[in-house]
Write a protein that holds these residues in place. Structure first.
Motif, mmCIF file in Angstrom:
data_model
loop_
_atom_site.group_PDB
_atom_site.id
_atom_site.type_symbol
_atom_site.label_atom_id
_atom_site.label_comp_id
_atom_site.label_asym_id
_atom_site.label_seq_id
_atom_site.Cartn_x
_atom_site.Cartn_y
_atom_site.Cartn_z
ATOM 1 N N ASP A 32 0.867 -1.182 0.000
ATOM 2 C CA ASP A 32 0.000 0.000 0.000
ATOM 3 C C ASP A 32 0.900 1.226 0.000
ATOM 4 N N TYR A 33 0.410 2.328 -0.576
ATOM 5 C CA TYR A 33 1.203 3.553 -0.620
ATOM 6 C C TYR A 33 0.311 4.750 -0.352
ATOM 7 N N GLU A 34 0.782 5.653 0.505
ATOM 8 C CA GLU A 34 0.066 6.890 0.812
ATOM 9 C C GLU A 34 1.031 8.056 0.691
ATOM 10 N N ALA A 35 0.540 9.161 0.129
ATOM 11 C CA ALA A 35 1.337 10.385 0.008
ATOM 12 C C ALA A 35 0.392 11.519 -0.357
ATOM 13 N N ASP A 36 0.958 12.710 -0.542
ATOM 14 C CA ASP A 36 0.118 13.838 -0.950
ATOM 15 C C ASP A 36 -0.305 13.652 -2.409
ATOM 16 N N ALA A 37 -1.311 14.382 -2.808
ATOM 17 C CA ALA A 37 -1.910 14.225 -4.137
ATOM 18 C C ALA A 37 -0.896 14.429 -5.265
ATOM 19 N N ARG A 39 2.371 13.883 -5.258
ATOM 20 C CA ARG A 39 3.273 12.722 -5.337
ATOM 21 C C ARG A 39 2.537 11.511 -5.907
ATOM 22 N N LEU A 40 1.299 11.315 -5.493
ATOM 23 C CA LEU A 40 0.510 10.197 -6.018
ATOM 24 C C LEU A 40 0.361 10.311 -7.529
ATOM 25 N N LYS A 41 0.062 11.506 -8.008
ATOM 26 C CA LYS A 41 -0.105 11.729 -9.443
ATOM 27 C C LYS A 41 1.199 11.446 -10.185
ATOM 28 N N GLU A 42 2.314 11.908 -9.620
ATOM 29 C CA GLU A 42 3.626 11.686 -10.241
ATOM 30 C C GLU A 42 3.936 10.196 -10.366
ATOM 31 N N LEU A 43 3.761 9.460 -9.282
ATOM 32 C CA LEU A 43 4.070 8.027 -9.304
ATOM 33 C C LEU A 43 3.114 7.251 -10.194
ATOM 34 N N GLN A 44 1.849 7.675 -10.206
ATOM 35 C CA GLN A 44 0.866 7.001 -11.044
ATOM 36 C C GLN A 44 1.198 7.216 -12.524
ATOM 37 N N SER A 45 1.613 8.418 -12.881
ATOM 38 C CA SER A 45 1.942 8.711 -14.278
ATOM 39 C C SER A 45 3.177 7.942 -14.751
ATOM 40 N N LYS A 46 4.047 7.580 -13.818
ATOM 41 C CA LYS A 46 5.257 6.824 -14.163
ATOM 42 C C LYS A 46 5.041 5.312 -14.085
ATOM 43 N N GLY A 47 3.836 4.893 -13.679
ATOM 44 C CA GLY A 47 3.519 3.469 -13.659
ATOM 45 C C GLY A 47 3.947 2.712 -12.414
ATOM 46 N N TYR A 48 4.220 3.426 -11.324
ATOM 47 C CA TYR A 48 4.638 2.763 -10.095
ATOM 48 C C TYR A 48 3.471 2.348 -9.198
ATOM 49 N N ILE A 49 2.380 3.098 -9.248
ATOM 50 C CA ILE A 49 1.233 2.809 -8.386
ATOM 51 C C ILE A 49 -0.056 2.891 -9.189
ATOM 52 N N GLU A 50 -1.107 2.280 -8.623
ATOM 53 C CA GLU A 50 -2.437 2.398 -9.201
ATOM 54 C C GLU A 50 -3.453 2.501 -8.078
ATOM 55 N N GLU A 51 -4.535 3.208 -8.356
ATOM 56 C CA GLU A 51 -5.595 3.362 -7.365
ATOM 57 C C GLU A 51 -6.368 2.058 -7.260
ATOM 58 N N VAL A 52 -6.681 1.668 -6.026
ATOM 59 C CA VAL A 52 -7.476 0.471 -5.801
ATOM 60 C C VAL A 52 -8.941 0.920 -5.761
ATOM 61 N N LYS A 53 -9.741 0.368 -6.621
ATOM 62 C CA LYS A 53 -11.165 0.698 -6.671
ATOM 63 C C LYS A 53 -11.861 0.146 -5.423
ATOM 64 N N ALA A 54 -12.937 0.793 -4.998
ATOM 65 C CA ALA A 54 -13.672 0.406 -3.799
ATOM 66 C C ALA A 54 -14.114 -1.049 -3.836
ATOM 67 N N ASP A 55 -14.549 -1.533 -5.008
ATOM 68 C CA ASP A 55 -15.011 -2.912 -5.105
ATOM 69 C C ASP A 55 -13.860 -3.921 -5.124
ATOM 70 N N GLU A 56 -12.612 -3.464 -5.213
ATOM 71 C CA GLU A 56 -11.454 -4.346 -5.193
ATOM 72 C C GLU A 56 -10.833 -4.450 -3.795
#
Length: 60
Positions: A32-37, A39-56
């Motif tokens: 799991d990963y938590e950070a400010d918005a 940083r999250l956007k930066e890592l997501q754009s580089k393919g390091y993290i993905e948002e977990v959907k509520a149903d997942e």
């Protein structure tokens, strides 16, 4: 009678291992990963993290 506080924060999963440039902490795929918005956007754009959907997310 107390009400359970709803968790409104988004959960992100690491999909590619990396060392955080700010904290120097190493994250493995599946963590799991938590950070400010920003940083999250930066890592997501580089393919390091993905948002977990509520149903997942596992039920508690």
């Amino acid at each position: 009678m107390s009400k359970k506080k709803e968790n409104t924060s988004k959960v992100y999963k690491v999909i590619m291992a990396f060392k955080d440039k700010n904290t120097r902490e190493v994250y493995a795929a599946g963590d799991d990963y938590e950070a400010d918005a920003k940083r999250l956007k930066e890592l997501q754009s580089k393919g390091y993290i993905e948002e977990v959907k509520a149903d997942e997310q596992p039920s508690e």
